[in-house]
Design a protein around this motif. Structure first.
Motif, PDB file in Angstrom:
ATOM      1  N   GLU A   1       0.851  -1.192   0.000  1.00  0.00           N
ATOM      2  CA  GLU A   1       0.000   0.000   0.000  1.00  0.00           C
ATOM      3  C   GLU A   1       0.884   1.239   0.000  1.00  0.00           C
ATOM      4  OE1 GLU A   1      -2.910  -0.049   3.142  1.00  0.00           O
ATOM      5  OE2 GLU A   1      -3.699   1.929   2.622  1.00  0.00           O
TER       6      GLU A   1
ATOM      7  N   ILE B   1       3.698  -3.517   8.590  1.00  0.00           N
ATOM      8  CA  ILE B   1       3.261  -4.854   9.048  1.00  0.00           C
ATOM      9  C   ILE B   1       3.731  -5.930   8.055  1.00  0.00           C
ATOM     10  CG2 ILE B   1       1.393  -4.345  10.673  1.00  0.00           C
ATOM     11  CD1 ILE B   1      -0.638  -4.410   8.405  1.00  0.00           C
TER      12      ILE B   1
ATOM     13  N   TRP C   1      -4.086   8.114   5.893  1.00  0.00           N
ATOM     14  CA  TRP C   1      -2.981   7.944   6.837  1.00  0.00           C
ATOM     15  C   TRP C   1      -2.347   9.277   7.201  1.00  0.00           C
ATOM     16  CZ3 TRP C   1      -3.333   3.269   8.770  1.00  0.00           C
ATOM     17  CH2 TRP C   1      -3.869   2.239   7.982  1.00  0.00           C
TER      18      TRP C   1
ATOM     19  N   GLU D   1      -6.392  -9.480   3.044  1.00  0.00           N
ATOM     20  CA  GLU D   1      -5.594  -8.844   4.105  1.00  0.00           C
ATOM     21  C   GLU D   1      -5.632  -9.752   5.320  1.00  0.00           C
ATOM     22  OE1 GLU D   1      -6.026  -4.721   5.169  1.00  0.00           O
ATOM     23  OE2 GLU D   1      -6.634  -4.168   3.137  1.00  0.00           O
TER      24      GLU D   1
ATOM     25  N   ASN E   1     -12.002  -0.907  -1.307  1.00  0.00           N
ATOM     26  CA  ASN E   1     -11.381  -1.482  -0.114  1.00  0.00           C
ATOM     27  C   ASN E   1     -12.203  -1.178   1.127  1.00  0.00           C
ATOM     28  OD1 ASN E   1      -8.895  -2.509   1.451  1.00  0.00           O
ATOM     29  ND2 ASN E   1      -9.209  -0.479   2.354  1.00  0.00           N
ATOM     30  N   GLU E   2     -12.525  -2.192   1.904  1.00  0.00           N
ATOM     31  CA  GLU E   2     -13.177  -2.038   3.218  1.00  0.00           C
ATOM     32  C   GLU E   2     -14.234  -0.938   3.217  1.00  0.00           C
ATOM     33  OE1 GLU E   2     -10.215  -1.823   6.370  1.00  0.00           O
ATOM     34  OE2 GLU E   2      -9.716  -3.921   6.083  1.00  0.00           O
TER      35      GLU E   2
ATOM     36  N   TYR F   1      -7.001  -9.220  11.141  1.00  0.00           N
ATOM     37  CA  TYR F   1      -5.707  -9.037  11.807  1.00  0.00           C
ATOM     38  C   TYR F   1      -5.810  -9.556  13.232  1.00  0.00           C
ATOM     39  CZ  TYR F   1      -4.508  -5.976   7.904  1.00  0.00           C
ATOM     40  OH  TYR F   1      -4.238  -5.481   6.661  1.00  0.00           O
TER      41      TYR F   1
ATOM     42  N   GLN G   1       1.390  -6.695   5.302  1.00  0.00           N
ATOM     43  CA  GLN G   1       1.734  -6.341   3.938  1.00  0.00           C
ATOM     44  C   GLN G   1       3.094  -6.942   3.621  1.00  0.00           C
ATOM     45  OE1 GLN G   1       0.975  -2.160   3.089  1.00  0.00           O
ATOM     46  NE2 GLN G   1      -0.993  -2.181   4.138  1.00  0.00           N
TER      47      GLN G   1
ATOM     48  N   GLY H   1      -5.890  -1.128   0.226  1.00  0.00           N
ATOM     49  CA  GLY H   1      -5.801  -0.409   1.464  1.00  0.00           C
ATOM     50  C   GLY H   1      -6.635   0.881   1.490  1.00  0.00           C
ATOM     51  N   ASN H   2      -6.667   1.411   2.711  1.00  0.00           N
ATOM     52  CA  ASN H   2      -7.418   2.647   2.955  1.00  0.00           C
ATOM     53  C   ASN H   2      -6.971   3.759   2.011  1.00  0.00           C
ATOM     54  OD1 ASN H   2      -8.608   1.248   5.061  1.00  0.00           O
ATOM     55  ND2 ASN H   2      -7.261   2.109   6.628  1.00  0.00           N
TER      56      ASN H   2
ATOM     57  N   TRP I   1      -1.036  -7.830  13.638  1.00  0.00           N
ATOM     58  CA  TRP I   1      -0.854  -6.365  13.628  1.00  0.00           C
ATOM     59  C   TRP I   1      -1.256  -5.833  14.986  1.00  0.00           C
ATOM     60  CZ3 TRP I   1      -4.441  -2.589  10.374  1.00  0.00           C
ATOM     61  CH2 TRP I   1      -4.074  -1.272  10.631  1.00  0.00           C
TER      62      TRP I   1
HETATM   63  O1  AHR Z   1      -3.133  -3.061   5.959  1.00  0.00           O
HETATM   64  C1  AHR Z   1      -3.380  -1.904   6.712  1.00  0.00           C
HETATM   65  C2  AHR Z   1      -4.822  -1.436   6.598  1.00  0.00           C
HETATM   66  O2  AHR Z   1      -5.672  -2.371   7.184  1.00  0.00           O
HETATM   67  C3  AHR Z   1      -5.371  -1.297   5.202  1.00  0.00           C
HETATM   68  O3  AHR Z   1      -5.064  -0.074   4.626  1.00  0.00           O
HETATM   69  C4  AHR Z   1      -6.844  -1.413   5.413  1.00  0.00           C
HETATM   70  O4  AHR Z   1      -7.502  -1.944   4.305  1.00  0.00           O
HETATM   71  C5  AHR Z   1      -6.964  -2.273   6.647  1.00  0.00           C
HETATM   72  O5  AHR Z   1      -7.808  -1.682   7.579  1.00  0.00           O
END
Ligand code: AHR
Length: 498
Positions: free
Chosen positions: A26, A353, A96, A291, A171-172, A243, A348, A70-71, A295
């Motif tokens: 990401e 992580i 982020w 994912e 994503n999410e 996670y 990742q 990812g976010n 973490w």
């Molecule tokens: O992998 C870190 C973050 O975890 C990603 O950006 C997101 O999709 C998830 O919440």
């Protein structure tokens, strides 16, 4: 106190899709800048790709990498990352709270992936973007020529289409932290319409719809059902994310979390199959666990980061021996469900992580979790065999009936090799294991690799990068088709048999 496993070549879970060993990069922290891309680094090639990092990634044989988030992706304009680098904008990156300089984008990632020997899983932005950008990016990446976006790609120096096959629809999107988060109906509709036009541009692509961002979400699993109600005929995969952490320093429970991963997978499979029945469909929905990882170590440090920096250290978990055991158990959980989990991404890959760490301007090294991931990816190709396991069990306050032995065998018919992956979750005692390979005839042990450390909190760091590494210290022996081994306390084992 001993464990037994029966493995038979006729009892097959599934041929494993290699993409179960995928990973994720990401635009976050130092994954891209200072990770895979660092112009001026002594190990960088003329394109700025770090060759020391590439070589570690090649060791892992990563088949597919999800990118660019990812976010991050939910606020990303992919057009900022194409064309002459000196004309690309710097943007506030809201997921982020950093500044994204856009010096690495779609074309660089495709080129980097080729060099790394991996495939691209591209996630599109369905947070701030919609149907129009969805079709445009497929045209830019995959259309041959003779249209605005394909010709623009050619003008950027890429005559051949990139042929990106696998695409994630956002994503999410269920998470309130997501830029442009949506209800299941809102997301289901935009995902279905985006999917439709993306496949009109390139019918050969395959698509992943967003499942819940975790099984703890209040909307899970209703989210899955509603999203699939809208998208079932348009997508091939539904995503899962999860996670795990050891916040309370309760290692016995932490090691049992892979049981929860399996439970999560089973309930998502059930939801998919319910929708298959409802739709009178012949299509079996596949899962993309895109994912997963441990973490938690970096959570507190990340709260103190100054906003609006370029590539600050973020999510830099330093993994321990016990984290490697959990990652081993999670890999086995994925393999046990490999009939439906066809893709998965360790989140990742570099610095964030990640199994691989770097210093800006300095060295790159393998974290503890690198090793189970490498063993599974390198030796875990072929057919996953049903693990008929008898093992003593233990209870913790959160989870009951956790088997001390977590194990699966993979049969590679071409090499005529069986690989047994096994974790002993017992923190104080070794575990004698007998594996009955009855259908394989007389066997020889090729090697018995062990990852173990008396200190479960031992880590690999810049100053001591090789504190936790696998050793050939296993004692597996073969007697006809019976294998006997002692699995050391809290150990990851790879027993290779021919
Ligand atoms: O992998 C870190 C973050 O975890 C990603 O950006 C997101 O999709 C998830 O919440």
């Amino acid at each position: 106190h001993q464990a037994k496993m029966i493995v038979d070549k006729d009892f097959v879970i599934s041929r494993i899709d290699d993409r179960i060993y995928g990973s994720f990069i990401e635009h976050l922290g130092r994954a891209v800048y200072g990770g895979i891309y660092e112009p001026g680094h002594p190990a960088a090639d003329e394109r700025g790709f770090r060759k020391d990092v590439l070589s570690l990634i090649q060791t892992l044989r990563v088949p597919i990498i999800r990118y660019p988030g990812g976010n991050f992706v939910s606020g990303y304009d992919w057009k900022d990352g194409i064309g002459p680098k000196d004309q690309r904008p710097s943007r506030l990156e809201l997921a982020w709270r950093t500044v994204e300089p856009n010096q690495f984008g779609l074309n660089e990632f495709v080129e980097w992936s080729r060099t790394a020997g991996t495939n691209v899983m591209w996630a599109i932005n369905l947070g701030t973007h919609g149907v129009d950008e969805a079709r445009n990016i497929v045209e830019y990446a995959n259309h041959v020529s003779g249209s605005y976006w394909s010709d623009l790609r050619i003008s950027h120096g890429y005559r051949q289409p990139h042929a990106i096959k696998t695409w994630c629809l956002g994503n999410e999107m269920d998470g309130p932290w997501q830029i442009g988060a949506k209800t299941a109906v809102e997301y289901g509709r935009v995902a279905a319409e985006s999917a439709k036009v993306m496949k009109w541009v390139d019918p050969s692509i395959e698509l992943v719809a967003c499942g819940s961002s975790g099984k703890g979400m209040a909307t899970y699993p209703e989210w899955e059902a509603t999203v699939l109600d809208h998208t079932y005929e348009h997508v091939e995969f539904l995503s899962l994310h999860s996670y795990y952490g050891n916040h309370d320093n309760d290692t016995a429970t932490f090691l049992g979390r892979s049981l929860e991963m399996e439970d999560f997978i089973r309930s998502v499979v059930a939801t998919c199959d319910y929708m298959k029945a409802k739709k009178r469909s012949n299509k079996k929905m596949q899962l993309s666990f895109d994912e997963w990882n441990v973490w938690f170590h970096s959570n507190d440090a990340d709260k103190k980061i100054e906003p609006w920096q370029i590539a600050p250290p973020q999510l830099e978990d330093v993994y321990t021996m016990e984290d490697a055991l959990v990652v081993g158990c999670l890999l086995i959980a994925l393999l046990k469900n490999s009939d439906r989990v066809r893709m998965a991404c360790l989140a990742q890959l570099v610095n964030v992580i990640a199994p691989i760490m770097t210093e800006n301007g300095g060295q790159a090294w393998a974290q503890t979790i690198f090793y189970p991931y490498m063993h599974a990816s390198v030796y875990g190709r072929g057919q996953a065999l049903v693990p008929l396991v008898q093992s003593p069990k233990y209870d913790t306050k959160d989870i009951t009936d956790i088997p001390y032995l977590e194990s699966i065998a993979v049969y590679d018919e071409q090499a005529m090799e069986v690989t047994i992956f096994a974790v002993n979750r017992d923190l104080t005692n070794s575990l004698p294991l007998e594996v009955d390979l009855r259908s394989f005839g007389a066997c020889d042990i090729l090697e018995h690799i062990v990852l173990q450390n008396d200190n479960l909190k031992a880590t690999n760091t810049a100053s001591e990068p090789n504190r936790v590494t696998p050793k050939m210290t296993g004692n597996a022996t073969a007697d006809g088709s019976k294998i006997n081994a002692t699995l050391g306390k809290a150990s990851w084992n790879v027993i290779r048999v021919r």
